[in-house]
Design an enzyme around this catalytic site. Structure first.
Site, short mmCIF file in Angstrom:
data_model
loop_
_atom_site.label_atom_id
_atom_site.label_comp_id
_atom_site.label_asym_id
_atom_site.label_seq_id
_atom_site.Cartn_x
_atom_site.Cartn_y
_atom_site.Cartn_z
N ARG A 19 0.84 -1.21 0.00
CA ARG A 19 0.00 0.00 0.00
C ARG A 19 0.87 1.25 0.00
NH1 ARG A 19 -1.23 2.02 5.38
NH2 ARG A 19 0.00 0.91 6.95
N TYR A 147 9.85 8.73 15.67
CA TYR A 147 9.83 8.58 14.22
C TYR A 147 10.96 9.37 13.56
CZ TYR A 147 7.85 8.54 9.46
OH TYR A 147 7.66 8.38 8.11
#
Length: 241
Positions: A19, A147
């Site tokens: 995806r 992150y």
């Protein structure tokens, strides 16, 4: 181009290729006629790709994924380490699990992939390793300490590998997307999206295909003298970082 001069299809492995950006990358390599394997935890690989169920936080899964790709398509010549997760929250609310899970997937997972890929590439005396980072790894972002750290770490890893592996004609590079139209950004409110767009000189989000174009360019034979580079695909948001 006639068949006598057509390039030989290459063996490509893409993590998280079911995806978003990963899928667009897989489809771009398939369109070029390459032999593509994608790892996924939930299924849904593009038509024409070899689907491999794997979790890059599990070392045995990484080894098994390469073995499956090698058996189907030959030694992996191009690795695209794309799979990643987020666990966003402000620093004082960030748990040990929020930190460790993101680092384990995004950074340590990429280390495992690169190490396994390098074994075959060193024997071939050629190869391409491409890490998918983020503009956040270069600019920082509130609520994304984990992150940002994981994505910044990919730059140091890539540049070290560029120096280690370059003598064997193996290049290692980083693509750093900005905000991209994917499932991950679709959850933002219209107000959040508008606020982000005002910071982007081009005034829009990227399409996954635009990130894929940078990846296929780095993998092209014509880009063989590019290594240790960070290629931003961010509409000018990072501007020189």
């Amino acid at each position: 181009m006639n068949s006598a001069t057509a390039p030989e299809p290459r063996s490509v492995l893409i993590t998280g290729g079911n995806r978003g950006i990963g899928r667009a990358i897989a489809e771009a390599f398939l369109a070029q006629g390459d032999r593509v394997a994608v790892t996924t935890r939930s299924g849904g690989a593009p038509d024409g790709a070899l689907e491999i169920k794997a979790d890059i936080t599990v070392p045995a899964d990484v080894d098994a994924a390469f073995t499956a790709a090698e058996e189907a398509h030959g030694p992996v010549e191009i690795l695209v380490a794309n799979a990643g997760i987020t666990a966003d929250t402000l620093l004082l609310r960030m748990s040990e699990e929020d930190w460790s899970s993101v680092i384990e997937t995004n950074l340590t997972g990429s280390f495992r992939l690169a190490k396994r890929a390098a074994k075959g590439m060193l024997r071939l005396k050629r190869g391409r390793i491409i890490f998918i980072s983020s503009v956040v790894g270069l600019l920082g972002s509130p609520g994304q300490v984990n992150y940002a750290a994981s994505k910044a770490g990919l730059v140091g890893m890539a540049r070290s590998l560029a120096r280690e592996l370059g003598s064997r004609s193996i290049t290692t590079n980083v693509v750093a997307p900005g905000y991209v139209e994917t499932d991950m950004t679709s959850v933002l409110t219209d107000e959040q999206k508008d606020a982000i767009r005002t910071q982007i000189p081009l005034g829009r989000y990227a399409r996954p295909e635009e990130v894929a174009a940078a990846v296929t360019w780095l993998a092209d034979p014509a880009s063989g003298y590019v290594t240790g580079a960070v290629i931003p695909v961010d509409g000018g948001l990072g501007m020189g970082h």
